[in-house]
Design an enzyme around this catalytic site. Structure first.
Site, PDB file in Angstrom:
ATOM      1  N   ASP A  55       0.822  -1.213   0.000  1.00 48.15           N
ATOM      2  CA  ASP A  55       0.000   0.000   0.000  1.00 48.15           C
ATOM      3  C   ASP A  55       0.855   1.262   0.000  1.00 48.15           C
ATOM      4  OD1 ASP A  55      -2.448  -1.145  -0.138  1.00 48.15           O
ATOM      5  OD2 ASP A  55      -3.062  -0.725   1.915  1.00 48.15           O
ATOM      6  N   ASP A  82       3.600  -9.192   9.426  1.00 44.67           N
ATOM      7  CA  ASP A  82       3.845  -7.776   9.182  1.00 44.67           C
ATOM      8  C   ASP A  82       5.235  -7.591   8.592  1.00 44.67           C
ATOM      9  OD1 ASP A  82       1.366  -7.062  10.037  1.00 44.67           O
ATOM     10  OD2 ASP A  82       1.993  -6.328  12.007  1.00 44.67           O
ATOM     11  N   ASP A  93       7.908  -6.199   9.437  1.00 38.58           N
ATOM     12  CA  ASP A  93       9.118  -6.297  10.257  1.00 38.58           C
ATOM     13  C   ASP A  93       9.277  -7.672  10.896  1.00 38.58           C
ATOM     14  OD1 ASP A  93       6.763  -5.428  11.708  1.00 38.58           O
ATOM     15  OD2 ASP A  93       8.031  -5.329  13.484  1.00 38.58           O
ATOM     16  N   ASP A 109      -7.415  -7.421  13.616  1.00 41.74           N
ATOM     17  CA  ASP A 109      -7.027  -8.755  14.064  1.00 41.74           C
ATOM     18  C   ASP A 109      -7.901  -9.225  15.227  1.00 41.74           C
ATOM     19  OD1 ASP A 109      -6.046  -6.765  15.692  1.00 41.74           O
ATOM     20  OD2 ASP A 109      -3.972  -7.449  15.669  1.00 41.74           O
TER      21      ASP A 109
END
Length: 574
Positions: free
Chosen positions: A173, A232, A234, A326
């Protein structure tokens, strides 16, 4: 000034006004002399003259109205404190008991290894061996992740799984064209090595992360996948991640999610990251393990987990109505009767926010989203037919009310407002068990599940006192659906290659900022208020002596107000 700073400034001014009135009423500050000189033009000794009447009026109002009103707040905080300590004790006791008896998910859920090993071996055995592996898609949502995109993509591409049974989907994105180009080139590079990696973009950022995940599930190739893992940008999973998680889903048709634990690549970088580790270690070791071991409820952490695609669809898919998509999906899936598995011994490396500003924004998003979801899900939980009444109580009371609302409320109102003000209002009664014994009990139960972080637990308590201001503001914004309740600000990362090989010294140097640009006004305001109350308590001894704690709290607010905790190597930071 941001809305949060304005709210903090208002809180400070209100508390300071009460403190000033209390100080004047008790004689610590006396403006009678100045009033008399200005009003009558004569010299009068302090404390005499016509100005004393309003002090007596304030003392009367204090004893008849202010103190009783605050006393109601005291008892409300006592009730919330008991709720909090019971919840923490329960979680710690259950998690410790589970460890002592050797509780493991394999004892309750079927698990069998897949084939004979990893993806490379399966290629040699041919298509027949690979067919035993289900189709899995791994999603990596990202947004302008220049510092970490290679880490996550590289780690996911290293997962042991037959290449023809694995789809890697990078959901980009990014709004920075340069970063988008780099991410796309990285995907093309891995695709040239034989991996089935898809680079997916969309127009706009509607729904933020939830919108990206939802859009990713709509692709034709995604519909053929039985399971979807999410990491994610990281996060760096170990090669055997899928081999350890997917078998639980394959052999237990009522299981929707397998959640792994987070570990951190930068937990020793600063005092800020050490304290965050203490908080998150307790969350995973106590809260997640307790919810899993008792088959009650625990939430998806948004990453480092594998979902059954059928369960996602059955629960209604990803929704962007809150900033905790989530948690939203996890609650809805639970209400549909699906079960979750938490693997505490399966650890995935990730990165902690390295600056105070980034951490505050992350915590605001989590706290605001959780409180807002509580508001939205109360009725759905109450009328759910596929979960027991005990599980409904656990979700509404323990998971939502105590952790999302009570915890920040009692931490801020009692310890940062009522106790400081009480040193100047002698009519106020504070039970010793509520202001001393309960905090001590919380400290002990936290330390029990955090023995390796024992040295940081006291600092964590002070840090949480400061963070309670932000979490309470976020909870109120979420419950009342204020303007900022659905804001999403991506947490800034630096990448673990921004630190030396010992994971201790920041290598990335940041530009020097002027002091005024580093100041957080709400924290500075509360520090002045707390230090004033501590000094008042020290000089004018009342029935309680809180000045040591108040000085420590004031110092904590002051240091964080100047951004002196975090990775700012150009400044004096810890």
């Amino acid at each position: 000034m941001e809305a949060g700073e304005a709210a903090g400034a208002v809180l400070f001014l209100l508390a300071a006004a009460v403190s000033l009135l209390a100080a004047v009423s008790t004689g610590a500050l006396d403006f009678t002399y100045l009033v008399t000189v200005v009003g009558e033009g004569s010299s009068t000794s302090p404390g005499s003259g016509g100005g004393a009447w309003w002090r007596e009026a304030w003392v009367g109002a204090r004893s008849r109205a202010v103190a009783p009103a605050l006393q109601v707040g005291v008892w409300a905080c006592m009730v919330m404190s008991v709720m909090l300590v019971v919840e923490a004790t329960y979680n710690s006791a259950v998690s410790v008991a589970a460890r002592l008896v050797g509780w493991r998910p394999e004892r309750w859920f079927k698990w069998e290894p897949l084939g004979g090993g990893a993806g490379a071996g399966d290629e040699e055995k041919g298509e027949a061996a690979a067919a035993a592996y289900p189709m899995v898609m791994v999603q990596i949502p990202m947004y302008n992740e220049l510092e970490v995109y290679k880490l996550s993509i590289g780690a996911v591409c290293g997962l042991k799984w037959p290449k023809e049974r694995l789809i890697i989907q990078v959901l980009d994105d990014s709004t920075d064209a340069f970063i988008k180009n780099l991410v796309e080139l990285e995907c093309e590079d891995w695709a040239s090595k034989g991996l089935n990696i898809k680079y997916a973009t969309r127009s706009g950022r509607k729904g933020f992360k939830a919108g990206a995940l939802k859009k990713g599930m709509e692709w034709d190739y995604a519909k053929q996948c039985e399971y979807v893992a999410i990491f994610d940008a990281d996060f760096q999973p170990e090669p055997d991640f899928l081999l350890r998680t997917v078998p639980f889903l394959m052999h237990n048709q009522n299981v929707a999610l397998v959640q792994a634990r987070w570990v951190f690549v930068n937990d020793r970088v600063s005092l800020l990251t050490r304290i965050q580790k203490t908080f998150l270690d307790y969350h995973f070791k106590a809260e997640q393990e307790a919810g899993s071991a008792t088959f009650a409820f625990f939430s998806f952490n948004g990453t480092a987990g594998v979902w059954r695609t059928e369960a996602i669809n059955d629960a209604g898919g990803w929704k962007d109505r809150t900033t905790v998509e989530d948690m939203d999906l996890a609650v809805r899936a639970t209400l549909k009767g699906w079960k979750f598995i938490y693997l505490g011994d399966l650890r995935v490396k990730s990165e902690l926010p390295s600056t105070y500003k980034a951490y505050c924004r992350q915590q605001f998003r989590w706290s605001c989203g959780g409180a807002n979801l509580f508001r939205k899900m109360i009725w759905d939980v109450l009328v759910a037919k596929k979960v027991s009444s005990l599980k409904k109580i656990y979700i509404l009371y323990s998971f939502f009310l105590v952790r999302r609302v009570v915890a920040p409320a009692v931490a801020f109102i009692l310890y940062n407002v009522i106790i400081p003000v009480s040193v100047m209002i002698p009519e106020l009664f504070l039970p010793i068990w509520g202001v001393a014994y309960i905090p001590t009990a919380l400290l002990i139960v936290t330390a029990i599940r955090n023995p390796e972080n024992l040295h940081t637990v006291p600092l964590w308590i002070l840090f949480e006192s400061v963070m309670s201001m932000h979490r309470l503001r976020a909870a109120v914004a979420g419950l009342l659906q204020l303007q900022e309740f659905n804001q999403w600000i991506v947490t800034k990362k630096v990448g673990n290659n921004a630190f030396d090989e010992n994971n201790e010294t920041p290598l990335l140097q940041k530009s020097r900022k002027r002091l005024i640009n580093r100041v957080n006004l709400p924290e500075i305001g509360l520090s002045v208020f707390l230090i004033f109350c501590a000094s008042y308590n020290l000089v004018f001894h009342g029935k309680n002596s809180f000045y040591i704690n108040l000085y420590l709290q004031g110092l904590a607010f002051f240091l964080l107000g100047l951004n002196c905790v975090g990775t700012l190597p150009d400044h004096c930071c810890f």
